[in-house]
Design a protein around this motif. Structure first.
Motif, PDB file in Angstrom:
ATOM      1  N   GLY A  39     -14.370  12.979   7.459  1.00  0.00           N
ATOM      2  CA  GLY A  39     -14.589  13.788   8.660  1.00  0.00           C
ATOM      3  C   GLY A  39     -14.152  15.223   8.464  1.00  0.00           C
ATOM      4  O   GLY A  39     -14.022  15.733   7.344  1.00  0.00           O
ATOM      5  N   HIS A  40     -13.918  15.897   9.588  1.00  0.00           N
ATOM      6  CA  HIS A  40     -13.495  17.294   9.566  1.00  0.00           C
ATOM      7  C   HIS A  40     -12.010  17.388   9.193  1.00  0.00           C
ATOM      8  O   HIS A  40     -11.182  16.620   9.696  1.00  0.00           O
ATOM      9  N   VAL A  41     -11.696  18.329   8.349  1.00  0.00           N
ATOM     10  CA  VAL A  41     -10.349  18.444   7.792  1.00  0.00           C
ATOM     11  C   VAL A  41      -9.369  18.911   8.861  1.00  0.00           C
ATOM     12  O   VAL A  41      -9.623  19.877   9.601  1.00  0.00           O
ATOM     13  N   ILE A  42      -8.253  18.239   8.956  1.00  0.00           N
ATOM     14  CA  ILE A  42      -7.090  18.678   9.722  1.00  0.00           C
ATOM     15  C   ILE A  42      -5.877  18.612   8.789  1.00  0.00           C
ATOM     16  O   ILE A  42      -5.985  18.202   7.635  1.00  0.00           O
ATOM     17  N   TRP A  43      -4.732  19.014   9.318  1.00  0.00           N
ATOM     18  CA  TRP A  43      -3.542  19.114   8.466  1.00  0.00           C
ATOM     19  C   TRP A  43      -3.173  17.767   7.845  1.00  0.00           C
ATOM     20  O   TRP A  43      -2.650  17.710   6.720  1.00  0.00           O
ATOM     21  N   SER A  44      -3.437  16.660   8.555  1.00  0.00           N
ATOM     22  CA  SER A  44      -3.018  15.340   8.054  1.00  0.00           C
ATOM     23  C   SER A  44      -3.852  14.853   6.877  1.00  0.00           C
ATOM     24  O   SER A  44      -3.486  13.866   6.233  1.00  0.00           O
ATOM     25  N   HIS A  45      -4.967  15.520   6.568  1.00  0.00           N
ATOM     26  CA  HIS A  45      -5.769  15.100   5.413  1.00  0.00           C
ATOM     27  C   HIS A  45      -5.115  15.498   4.088  1.00  0.00           C
ATOM     28  O   HIS A  45      -5.504  14.979   3.036  1.00  0.00           O
ATOM     29  N   GLY A  46      -4.195  16.417   4.123  1.00  0.00           N
ATOM     30  CA  GLY A  46      -3.518  16.792   2.893  1.00  0.00           C
ATOM     31  C   GLY A  46      -2.679  15.645   2.349  1.00  0.00           C
ATOM     32  O   GLY A  46      -1.976  14.960   3.096  1.00  0.00           O
ATOM     33  N   GLY A  47      -2.751  15.421   1.045  1.00  0.00           N
ATOM     34  CA  GLY A  47      -1.959  14.346   0.451  1.00  0.00           C
ATOM     35  C   GLY A  47      -2.510  13.948  -0.901  1.00  0.00           C
ATOM     36  O   GLY A  47      -3.409  14.568  -1.458  1.00  0.00           O
ATOM     37  N   ARG A  48      -1.937  12.870  -1.444  1.00  0.00           N
ATOM     38  CA  ARG A  48      -2.314  12.358  -2.760  1.00  0.00           C
ATOM     39  C   ARG A  48      -3.066  11.038  -2.599  1.00  0.00           C
ATOM     40  O   ARG A  48      -2.558  10.100  -1.965  1.00  0.00           O
ATOM     41  N   TYR A  49      -4.257  10.978  -3.197  1.00  0.00           N
ATOM     42  CA  TYR A  49      -5.144   9.826  -3.040  1.00  0.00           C
ATOM     43  C   TYR A  49      -5.389   9.150  -4.385  1.00  0.00           C
ATOM     44  O   TYR A  49      -5.362   9.782  -5.442  1.00  0.00           O
ATOM     45  N   ARG A  50      -5.685   7.833  -4.296  1.00  0.00           N
ATOM     46  CA  ARG A  50      -6.146   7.042  -5.436  1.00  0.00           C
ATOM     47  C   ARG A  50      -7.216   6.073  -4.944  1.00  0.00           C
ATOM     48  O   ARG A  50      -7.246   5.728  -3.758  1.00  0.00           O
ATOM     49  N   CYS A  51      -8.045   5.609  -5.856  1.00  0.00           N
ATOM     50  CA  CYS A  51      -9.054   4.616  -5.473  1.00  0.00           C
ATOM     51  C   CYS A  51      -9.063   3.462  -6.472  1.00  0.00           C
ATOM     52  O   CYS A  51      -8.574   3.586  -7.601  1.00  0.00           O
ATOM     53  N   TYR A  52      -9.655   2.324  -6.026  1.00  0.00           N
ATOM     54  CA  TYR A  52      -9.668   1.087  -6.792  1.00  0.00           C
ATOM     55  C   TYR A  52     -11.054   0.459  -6.663  1.00  0.00           C
ATOM     56  O   TYR A  52     -11.790   0.713  -5.692  1.00  0.00           O
ATOM     57  N   GLY A  53     -11.408  -0.365  -7.637  1.00  0.00           N
ATOM     58  CA  GLY A  53     -12.671  -1.102  -7.602  1.00  0.00           C
ATOM     59  C   GLY A  53     -12.427  -2.594  -7.726  1.00  0.00           C
ATOM     60  O   GLY A  53     -11.410  -3.038  -8.274  1.00  0.00           O
ATOM     61  N   ARG A  54     -13.416  -3.377  -7.178  1.00  0.00           N
ATOM     62  CA  ARG A  54     -13.275  -4.841  -7.223  1.00  0.00           C
ATOM     63  C   ARG A  54     -14.653  -5.476  -7.231  1.00  0.00           C
ATOM     64  O   ARG A  54     -15.607  -4.949  -6.633  1.00  0.00           O
TER      65      ARG A  54
END
Length: 479
Positions: free
Chosen positions: A189-204
């Motif tokens: 969605g539209h960026v707000i302050w809470s979107h800042g951070g460290r992300y990772r993804c996984y597959g299955r």
């Protein structure tokens, strides 16, 4: 009434609860995992079921063949939702860990809420890790649409996205690409302050409960949340020769803990350095040694605070760096080896004249070998020198005028003293000598600038014009 009967009543009346839910009551609670839905094999986790409705108890159920469930009374911490905390222990990858929860009332156990959205715990495995990237780049601005993509050469059927400190785990279905690999899109969605951070993804895979190894972390930074705008300078100048040492200086007057340098079009994360307070500025120096054609491009810098490292300032004015001449390795991108200030902030990079050494919170300059030739004067130094020379000349001229003025004053004082001098003893001034009509010899004494002279003139000379210079005459009568 037994807990099992209560739970069955809740499930049996779920259809009737939809009518109440439409009026605003019995809304489904939320289910989250603390501290994270990503759990290491054999680890523990706490599931939190919460709602703003005054439910007396919450029921947690695990989806699967046997559907075990647990019931806990609700609690309400200060200024928070009514909630219940369910400990779940020794999570293993041998099965899927998917849960839902319900809210119920004590004295009307047949009245329960709609089930929460499912929460699946993720136990990372060892299969091929996917890659995570942002279509908009790692630095985004408020209001901008953000989509993260999880890509893999392995044909996974499902992907999951996790955020450090987050409590949910979105899992969109994967898309099979023409190249034979799979992809999962995560529109945030539209960026707000809470979107800042460290992300990772996984597959299955679809028929497996095992998740892949996590992707490399992706930091999403939100610019424009701090009110300062740092300045970006380049030394020795925006155009340098290949092999020359170049330093990009980012500085601001606001108190900041670190600075980030980004290059337009680069896929690598921005470079981060701790700030130093110097010359009444908070600043960081990003040193390129030596410069190659890969360093050419448009740069911007940002400032940040340790308390909110994913919130950035306004971007600096873009600065274009041009590298002229033949580069020994024109295809190599600027990396932590030739652009000092990598992600760990603890890099060593030697230059011709010294060594920048990053140790934790600051950079330290150490002189080694021969010292480089002193740089030329800057424009403002030339202006200061010119002003100083002009001031000295004006001061010297003023002193000359002052000395001359004082000498003239002394001469005038001496003339006035002579005019007021009384006649000497033995000399009688005849008061009517000048008024006598009889011609006679008159002796006049002329005093001019302390020089005494004597001249004899007929009395008729009294009608002539007075001398140009001030003189004093005295008529002496000789007996």
């Amino acid at each position: 009434m037994s807990p099992k009967l209560t739970f069955l009543l809740c499930l049996g009346l779920s259809v009737g609860l939809r009518t109440s839910e439409q009026t605003g009551f019995y809304r489904k609670p939320s289910l989250s995992a603390l501290p994270s839905p990503v759990v290491t094999s054999g680890g523990n986790v706490t599931l939190r079921c919460g709602s703003w409705l005054r439910f007396d108890r919450f029921i947690l159920i695990e989806e699967g063949e046997h559907k075990p469930f647990w019931t806990l009374d609700s609690q309400r911490p200060l200024r928070e939702q009514f909630q219940a905390l369910f400990p779940v222990g020794r999570v293993t990858p041998s099965r899927r860990w998917t849960f839902r929860c319900y809210g119920c009332y004590r004295f009307t156990p047949q009245v329960c809420s709609e089930p929460s959205d499912p929460m699946e715990l993720l136990v990372p495995g060892v299969s091929g890790k996917p890659s995570l990237l942002s279509q908009q780049g790692p630095i985004v601005t408020s209001g901008q649409k953000l989509t993260l993509q999880c890509l893999s050469d392995v044909c996974y059927d499902r992907f999951a996205l996790s955020k450090e400190g987050g409590h949910d785990l979105p899992q969109p279905l994967s898309q099979q690409l023409q190249t034979g690999c799979s992809q999962g899109d995560f529109p945030l969605g539209h960026v707000i302050w809470s979107h800042g951070g460290r992300y990772r993804c996984y597959g299955r895979h679809k028929l497996s409960s095992n998740w892949s190894a996590p992707s490399d972390p992706l930091d999403i930074l939100v610019a424009g949340l701090l009110d300062d705008t740092p300045a970006l300078l380049v030394l020795p100048g925006p155009t340098v020769a290949s092999g020359e040492n170049v330093t990009l200086l980012c500085q601001t007057q606001s108190r900041r803990d670190s600075f980030l340098l980004s290059k337009e079009g680069a896929t690598d994360p921005p470079l981060r350095l701790r700030s130093k307070y110097q010359a009444q500025q908070y600043q960081a120096q990003f040193s390129m040694s030596p410069a190659t054609s890969a360093h050419a491009g448009m740069y911007r810098c940002y400032s940040s605070c340790n308390t909110s490292p994913y919130e950035l300032s306004q971007p600096s004015v873009p600065l274009e760096l041009m590298v002229s001449g033949h580069s020994g390795d024109p295809t190599s991108p600027p990396t932590e080896h030739n652009l000092m200030a990598g992600g760990s902030e603890d890099r060593l990079s030697t230059t011709e004249s010294g060594l920048w050494k990053a140790q934790g919170a600051q950079l330290e300059w150490k002189e080694q070998g021969r010292k480089s030739a002193p740089p030329g004067l800057k424009p403002y130094q030339n202006v200061l020198i010119g002003i100083s020379v002009a001031f000295i000349l004006l001061l010297f001229l003023f002193l000359l005028l002052l000395i001359r003025h004082r000498r003239q004053g002394k001469c005038r004082t001496s003339d006035a003293a002579v005019k007021s001098t009384q006649p000497e003893e033995g000399v009688e001034l005849h008061p009517q000598a000048a008024a006598s009509d009889v011609p006679q010899d008159v002796i006049y004494a002329q005093l001019n600038h302390l020089t005494l002279g004597r001249e004899t003139t007929p009395s008729s000379s009294q009608s002539e014009e007075p001398p140009a210079e001030p003189s004093m005459y005295a008529a002496l009568a000789i007996h």
